[in-house]
Design a protein around this motif. Structure first.
Motif, PDB file in Angstrom:
ATOM      1  N   MET A   1    -148.206 -40.298 115.856  1.00  0.00           N
ATOM      2  CA  MET A   1    -148.444 -39.491 114.658  1.00  0.00           C
ATOM      3  C   MET A   1    -148.362 -38.005 115.030  1.00  0.00           C
ATOM      4  O   MET A   1    -148.876 -37.583 116.068  1.00  0.00           O
ATOM      5  N   GLY A   2    -147.729 -37.237 114.160  1.00  0.00           N
ATOM      6  CA  GLY A   2    -147.592 -35.814 114.421  1.00  0.00           C
ATOM      7  C   GLY A   2    -148.545 -34.989 113.571  1.00  0.00           C
ATOM      8  O   GLY A   2    -149.079 -35.454 112.549  1.00  0.00           O
ATOM      9  N   VAL A   3    -148.776 -33.752 113.987  1.00  0.00           N
ATOM     10  CA  VAL A   3    -149.621 -32.814 113.258  1.00  0.00           C
ATOM     11  C   VAL A   3    -148.710 -31.872 112.477  1.00  0.00           C
ATOM     12  O   VAL A   3    -147.844 -31.221 113.053  1.00  0.00           O
ATOM     13  N   THR A   4    -148.914 -31.814 111.176  1.00  0.00           N
ATOM     14  CA  THR A   4    -148.150 -30.919 110.312  1.00  0.00           C
ATOM     15  C   THR A   4    -148.990 -29.695 109.983  1.00  0.00           C
ATOM     16  O   THR A   4    -150.143 -29.811 109.567  1.00  0.00           O
ATOM     17  N   LEU A   5    -148.411 -28.511 110.177  1.00  0.00           N
ATOM     18  CA  LEU A   5    -149.082 -27.261 109.850  1.00  0.00           C
ATOM     19  C   LEU A   5    -148.300 -26.541 108.758  1.00  0.00           C
ATOM     20  O   LEU A   5    -147.069 -26.443 108.827  1.00  0.00           O
ATOM     21  N   ARG A   6    -149.032 -26.056 107.760  1.00  0.00           N
ATOM     22  CA  ARG A   6    -148.430 -25.282 106.676  1.00  0.00           C
ATOM     23  C   ARG A   6    -149.111 -23.920 106.605  1.00  0.00           C
ATOM     24  O   ARG A   6    -150.338 -23.819 106.684  1.00  0.00           O
ATOM     25  N   VAL A  69    -163.032 -22.397 109.739  1.00  0.00           N
ATOM     26  CA  VAL A  69    -162.604 -23.684 109.190  1.00  0.00           C
ATOM     27  C   VAL A  69    -163.261 -23.891 107.839  1.00  0.00           C
ATOM     28  O   VAL A  69    -164.472 -23.665 107.679  1.00  0.00           O
ATOM     29  N   ARG A  70    -162.437 -24.289 106.857  1.00  0.00           N
ATOM     30  CA  ARG A  70    -162.968 -24.616 105.538  1.00  0.00           C
ATOM     31  C   ARG A  70    -163.486 -26.048 105.610  1.00  0.00           C
ATOM     32  O   ARG A  70    -162.729 -27.010 105.523  1.00  0.00           O
ATOM     33  N   ALA A  71    -164.789 -26.193 105.814  1.00  0.00           N
ATOM     34  CA  ALA A  71    -165.381 -27.504 106.049  1.00  0.00           C
ATOM     35  C   ALA A  71    -165.491 -28.295 104.755  1.00  0.00           C
ATOM     36  O   ALA A  71    -165.349 -27.759 103.655  1.00  0.00           O
ATOM     37  N   GLU A  72    -165.763 -29.584 104.906  1.00  0.00           N
ATOM     38  CA  GLU A  72    -165.954 -30.455 103.758  1.00  0.00           C
ATOM     39  C   GLU A  72    -167.163 -29.981 102.962  1.00  0.00           C
ATOM     40  O   GLU A  72    -168.218 -29.694 103.511  1.00  0.00           O
ATOM     41  N   GLY A  73    -167.004 -29.884 101.645  1.00  0.00           N
ATOM     42  CA  GLY A  73    -168.083 -29.373 100.806  1.00  0.00           C
ATOM     43  C   GLY A  73    -167.908 -27.913 100.451  1.00  0.00           C
ATOM     44  O   GLY A  73    -168.681 -27.358  99.666  1.00  0.00           O
ATOM     45  N   GLY A  90    -155.992 -32.543 105.932  1.00  0.00           N
ATOM     46  CA  GLY A  90    -156.239 -31.882 104.651  1.00  0.00           C
ATOM     47  C   GLY A  90    -157.120 -30.660 104.749  1.00  0.00           C
ATOM     48  O   GLY A  90    -157.177 -29.857 103.804  1.00  0.00           O
ATOM     49  N   GLU A  91    -157.805 -30.480 105.858  1.00  0.00           N
ATOM     50  CA  GLU A  91    -158.675 -29.310 105.996  1.00  0.00           C
ATOM     51  C   GLU A  91    -157.824 -28.069 106.259  1.00  0.00           C
ATOM     52  O   GLU A  91    -156.737 -28.129 106.816  1.00  0.00           O
ATOM     53  N   TRP A  99    -154.217 -18.135 106.581  1.00  0.00           N
ATOM     54  CA  TRP A  99    -154.722 -19.474 106.297  1.00  0.00           C
ATOM     55  C   TRP A  99    -153.636 -20.509 106.531  1.00  0.00           C
ATOM     56  O   TRP A  99    -152.479 -20.321 106.142  1.00  0.00           O
ATOM     57  N   LEU A 100    -154.030 -21.624 107.171  1.00  0.00           N
ATOM     58  CA  LEU A 100    -153.124 -22.739 107.404  1.00  0.00           C
ATOM     59  C   LEU A 100    -153.798 -24.033 106.974  1.00  0.00           C
ATOM     60  O   LEU A 100    -155.021 -24.113 106.915  1.00  0.00           O
ATOM     61  N   ALA A 101    -152.991 -25.042 106.691  1.00  0.00           N
ATOM     62  CA  ALA A 101    -153.496 -26.372 106.349  1.00  0.00           C
ATOM     63  C   ALA A 101    -152.952 -27.366 107.353  1.00  0.00           C
ATOM     64  O   ALA A 101    -151.812 -27.253 107.812  1.00  0.00           O
TER      65      ALA A 101
END
Length: 330
Positions: A1-6, A69-73, A90-91, A99-101
């Protein structure tokens, strides 16, 4: 599985996505990073994402402006330097003010040329926001048309010559109607000579297959000299060598693109310090003394060794034997 960065630019919009399939991804401003972000608030080696035990963790590499990091919540958590944190698909996270996703994908890794293209697209976006031009252009530095220029297309070739439909129309009588063709080729430009009259690029004749025209290099043909200018090249050189720019207060609290209300950044606790080690001095055992002749204590505290006792007994027996022998012979 690869990591996708946007790279996020507004709402859920992004400049594009790149996929990495290695165990470690380094993000920063230096050329050696896997994903180069040419923003002055991004440190040369800002953050890294690595695979640990089947999960992805992210860590600040000791940057100037930190990693959020934009944490859950909805909480925005700023990580202490070199303190890894699990990051879920998704984080979103912020390096400097960018900012990256992060997502997980089963796709193939993006070729390095396309990763660099995304980095250049981000820089164009950054410069455009600041009102600066990012288009490469040809400028006539010498000849009858000195001072004339033309912007080079990103998708189509630009023809230079005396023809009316030429992208850069010149009046030099020594030139052909269609003398040159210039087109973008990856990070640079390719120039082909369309005329038998020829042209010299950096004082060397251009071959039939064409030549790589780098920004700042001059091209001469007839009585005309052209220079290729590319603001992107100058911006890359400037940003790569510049010192880190400290974030302003409003930038530190700015939420991800698409969110209006600023959110307070919470400092994540650092890894606990290791418990103090109490040094315990071991109790030394009594030194072992090599056993010597046994000692006998007398009533008044004097000590007589066993060897002395044995010697005295032996002398007493010899004396008695002597007296017995005299008695018998006498």
């Amino acid at each position: 599985m690869g990591v996708t960065l946007r790279i996020l630019t507004g709402g859920e919009e992004s400049l594009g996505a790149v996929v990495f399939d290695g165990p470690r991804i380094v993000i920063g401003r230096s050329k050696g990073c896997d994903l180069q972000l040419l923003d002055p608030t991004v440190s040369a080696r800002h953050a890294c994402i690595r695979l640990e035990g089947g999960s992805n963790v992210i860590a600040d590499e000791g940057s100037t402006n930190g990693l959020v990091v934009r944490a859950e919540g909805g909480a925005m958590v700023k990580l202490p330097p070199r303190t890894p944190r699990f990051i879920a698909p998704g984080e979103r996270f912020r390096v400097g003010r960018v900012w990256l996703a992060l997502d997980i994908t089963a796709g193939m890794a993006t070729p390095p040329t396309k990763v660099r293209a995304l980095s250049r697209a981000f820089l164009r976006h950054l410069l455009a926001d600041e009102g600066e031009s990012t288009d490469a252009y040809l400028e006539v530095s010498d000849g009858p048309d000195a001072g004339r220029r033309v912007t080079l297309s990103l998708d189509e070739e630009t023809v230079v010559g005396r023809a009316r439909d030429a992208g850069l129309q010149l009046t030099d009588p020594k030139l052909s109607r269609r003398h040159l063709a210039v087109e973008r080729d990856g990070d640079g430009f390719l120039v082909r000579c369309l005329s038998d009259r020829g042209a010299d690029l950096d004082q060397r004749p251009i071959e039939k297959s064409g030549g790589r025209w780098k920004p700042g290099m001059s091209l001469s043909m007839g009585d005309t000299t052209l220079i290729l200018r590319d603001p992107m090249v100058d911006a890359v050189a400037e940003l790569t060598s510049a010192s880190d720019l400290k974030l302003r207060r409003e930038e530190e609290d700015a939420p991800p693109p698409g969110e209006e209300a600023p959110t307070e950044v919470v400092e994540a606790p650092a890894d606990p310090e290791p418990e103090a080690v109490v040094e315990v001095t071991p109790i030394e055992a009594p030194l072992a003394v090599e056993a010597g002749p046994a000692e006998l204590a007398t009533h008044n505290g004097w000590f007589v060794t066993m060897d002395v006792v044995v010697t005295l007994v032996a002398l007493g027996l010899i004396a008695l034997s002597g007296f017995g022998l005299v008695y018998v012979l006498g």
